[in-house]
Design a protein around this motif. Structure first.
Motif, PDB file in Angstrom:
ATOM      1  N   LEU A 168      19.918 -64.257  28.322  1.00 34.80           N
ATOM      2  CA  LEU A 168      21.016 -64.037  29.263  1.00 34.80           C
ATOM      3  C   LEU A 168      20.560 -63.414  30.573  1.00 34.80           C
ATOM      4  CD1 LEU A 168      23.881 -62.842  26.895  1.00 34.80           C
ATOM      5  CD2 LEU A 168      23.329 -65.146  27.696  1.00 34.80           C
ATOM      6  N   ILE A 169      19.424 -62.738  30.582  1.00 34.27           N
ATOM      7  CA  ILE A 169      18.942 -62.177  31.840  1.00 34.27           C
ATOM      8  C   ILE A 169      18.577 -63.289  32.808  1.00 34.27           C
ATOM      9  CG2 ILE A 169      16.516 -62.024  31.155  1.00 34.27           C
ATOM     10  CD1 ILE A 169      16.360 -59.406  32.690  1.00 34.27           C
ATOM     11  N   VAL A 170      18.207 -64.454  32.287  1.00 26.19           N
ATOM     12  CA  VAL A 170      17.883 -65.594  33.150  1.00 26.19           C
ATOM     13  C   VAL A 170      19.138 -66.080  33.859  1.00 26.19           C
ATOM     14  CG1 VAL A 170      17.033 -67.966  33.174  1.00 26.19           C
ATOM     15  CG2 VAL A 170      15.918 -66.247  31.737  1.00 26.19           C
ATOM     16  N   TYR A 204       7.985 -68.997  26.988  1.00 25.34           N
ATOM     17  CA  TYR A 204       7.071 -68.159  27.762  1.00 25.34           C
ATOM     18  C   TYR A 204       7.826 -67.030  28.466  1.00 25.34           C
ATOM     19  CZ  TYR A 204       4.113 -72.350  27.326  1.00 25.34           C
ATOM     20  OH  TYR A 204       3.398 -73.420  26.849  1.00 25.34           O
ATOM     21  N   SER A 205       7.056 -66.022  28.864  1.00 27.14           N
ATOM     22  CA  SER A 205       7.483 -64.932  29.752  1.00 27.14           C
ATOM     23  C   SER A 205       8.708 -64.173  29.250  1.00 27.14           C
ATOM     24  CB  SER A 205       7.770 -65.481  31.162  1.00 27.14           C
ATOM     25  OG  SER A 205       6.654 -66.157  31.678  1.00 27.14           O
ATOM     26  N   PRO A 206       8.633 -63.492  28.127  1.00 30.82           N
ATOM     27  CA  PRO A 206       9.759 -62.638  27.729  1.00 30.82           C
ATOM     28  C   PRO A 206       9.928 -61.477  28.709  1.00 30.82           C
ATOM     29  CG  PRO A 206       7.847 -62.250  26.334  1.00 30.82           C
ATOM     30  CD  PRO A 206       7.498 -63.426  27.178  1.00 30.82           C
ATOM     31  N   ALA A 207      11.174 -61.049  28.900  1.00 29.91           N
ATOM     32  CA  ALA A 207      11.474 -59.962  29.842  1.00 29.91           C
ATOM     33  C   ALA A 207      11.209 -58.612  29.162  1.00 29.91           C
ATOM     34  CB  ALA A 207      12.912 -60.067  30.327  1.00 29.91           C
ATOM     35  N   ASP A 208       9.948 -58.330  28.910  1.00 31.04           N
ATOM     36  CA  ASP A 208       9.589 -57.121  28.151  1.00 31.04           C
ATOM     37  C   ASP A 208       9.970 -55.844  28.880  1.00 31.04           C
ATOM     38  OD1 ASP A 208       8.545 -58.605  26.066  1.00 31.04           O
ATOM     39  OD2 ASP A 208       6.542 -58.689  26.944  1.00 31.04           O
ATOM     40  N   GLN A 223      11.907 -66.140  29.389  1.00 33.45           N
ATOM     41  CA  GLN A 223      12.640 -66.531  30.579  1.00 33.45           C
ATOM     42  C   GLN A 223      12.477 -68.006  30.930  1.00 33.45           C
ATOM     43  OE1 GLN A 223      12.606 -63.216  33.707  1.00 33.45           O
ATOM     44  NE2 GLN A 223      10.797 -62.693  32.486  1.00 33.45           N
ATOM     45  N   GLU A 224      11.550 -68.681  30.292  1.00 32.49           N
ATOM     46  CA  GLU A 224      11.370 -70.114  30.523  1.00 32.49           C
ATOM     47  C   GLU A 224      10.779 -70.758  29.275  1.00 32.49           C
ATOM     48  OE1 GLU A 224       9.015 -70.089  34.007  1.00 32.49           O
ATOM     49  OE2 GLU A 224       7.283 -69.133  33.081  1.00 32.49           O
TER      50      GLU A 224
END
Length: 432
Positions: A339-341, A378-382, A417-418
């Motif tokens: 959801l942050i995306v 890819y690219s989790p919002a850690d 995020q993607e």
């Protein structure tokens, strides 16, 4: 064993006394005492002891003197050493006391008279410098906000770099407008076609992407690491919607046969200005002109979310027919399951058409004829993830339950995020 301080007669007498064999003196005529005669025995023993003392005195006294002297010397040496250590300690304490006294005298002197005035002056100057520094910082922040609104001073270098790139791109675009090669790459001309992506109405998408997508070098290195080994096994590679063609250049630098196509005149002019194999034109029209079963791979990076559904469906179908048996189709796109995306990067771009759920992309690929569809995230919002509660062996059960719930919430809010859809065409044995 002889002793130098005793004569031979004295030594023999001592030995005889030690074995209770004291010879009688020539002047002694007393009879030997009987067993029951106790007083006589006692007097006899006393005389023997007296004789032993008299005989041993010349030896015992010198030895005792030597022993006393040795003990005295050692005691004197030990006391002298302790005295020296105590004296050194006293001297050290005296020196420390003197230093402390001098420091106290200096403090007392500094706190009175002209020294105190100088200290007050230093404090006033310090406060004035703080005020001037604060005013300068406020002015600098104002300049930063004027040049890079929202980013401030830290964003000024990036904004100047954008301006420089925009001027260079404008110069190349201006020169390309008067060149007959503006619509071709090499000797190949592209037929006019309807743009795949809707016009942006004058929106500067090149500048927008440059500012918000991130450092292009880092992005390119990431893409090359993700897909380079896979693409190297499936050549030639077509970058659908290649933009300025940076990925094409990176792949070519690694020895891969790669080319790109994009409908944006400014981006293609910049790409061709760098000598990259990029074609200007509609991507679907270009694919229609490609011979069937000749491409090894088609890659599309953050393009699918810009396409209307009908165009996206045709892209899948054309790619499936233009790829060789066993070829691969890669489509990287924002992940709407995080959801942050949706609340950040996706809604920020006004050219996005619709968020593409991974299940929808899988469905489109399978309906177009692809097999072995794979999804890579890819690219989790850690940086945004919620930290779990620290649990120990004595923690109550609800701690584990809350941590499990936090994990699920993190996956929904701050997940990858993607993602990339990787689909393969059926192998040659399955195409008959």
């Amino acid at each position: 064993m002889s002793h130098p301080d005793l004569s031979a007669a004295e030594q023999m007498r001592l030995v005889a006394l030690a074995h209770d064999r004291v010879p009688e003196s020539p002047a002694t005529t007393e009879p030997r005492p009987r067993l029951g005669d106790a007083p006589v025995v006692l007097r006899r023993r006393a005389r023997i002891k007296q004789r032993i003392v008299i005989a041993a005195k010349p030896v015992a006294i010198p030895a005792l003197d030597r022993l006393v002297g040795l003990v005295a010397n050692r005691l004197r040496h030990s006391l002298r050493s302790e005295y020296d250590q105590l004296a050194a300690t006293v001297e050290l304490m005296r020196a420390q006391h003197s230093e402390l006294q001098r420091a106290l005298d200096g403090i007392n002197a500094f706190g009175a008279g002209p020294a105190s005035v100088r200290l007050d002056a230093l404090e006033i100057n310090s406060e004035l410098m703080k005020a001037e520094l604060g005013a300068f910082r406020a002015s600098l922040d104002g300049v930063g906000q004027a040049i890079a609104p929202g980013a401030g001073v830290a964003g000024v270098p990036a904004r100047f770099a954008e301006l420089r790139e925009q001027v260079n791109a404008l110069d190349r675009h201006t020169r390309a407008l008067g060149s007959p090669g503006a619509t071709q790459s090499g000797s190949e001309s592209l037929p006019p076609a309807t743009p795949t992506i809707a016009p942006t109405g004058g929106f500067d998408y090149v500048g927008f992407e440059r500012r918000f997508r991130g450092d292009s070098k880092v992005v390119l290195e990431t893409l090359a690491d993700r897909y380079g080994p896979l693409l190297s096994e499936h050549q030639p590679v077509l970058d659908f919607g290649c933009g300025r063609g940076e990925l094409v250049e990176v792949l070519a630098s690694r020895g891969l046969q790669a080319m790109g196509v994009d409908p944006d005149v400014g981006m293609v002019a910049e790409a061709q200005g760098h000598g990259r194999a990029v074609h200007l034109g509609d991507g679907l029209e270009y694919l229609r002109g490609v011979e069937a079963n000749t491409l090894g791979a088609v890659i599309s990076v953050h393009v699918a979310e810009h396409l209307p559904l009908a165009v996206l469906v045709e892209l899948f179908e054309l790619a499936a027919t233009r790829l060789r048996p066993g070829g691969i189709f890669i489509a990287e796109t924002p992940n709407p399951m995080s959801l942050i995306v949706l609340g950040n990067s996706y809604i920020l771009d006004p050219t996005h058409v619709w968020p593409l759920h991974p299940s929808l992309m899988t469905f489109l690929a399978e309906r177009a004829g692809f097999r072995d569809v794979e999804l890579r995230f890819y690219s989790p919002a850690d940086d945004y993830r919620l930290a779990p509660i620290t649990a120990g062996p004595d923690s109550p059960p609800w701690v584990a339950e809350i941590n499990t719930a936090l994990g699920r919430l993190n996956d929904v809010l701050f997940g990858p995020q993607e993602y990339a859809l990787i689909a393969r065409t059926p192998p040659e044995s399955s195409t008959a």
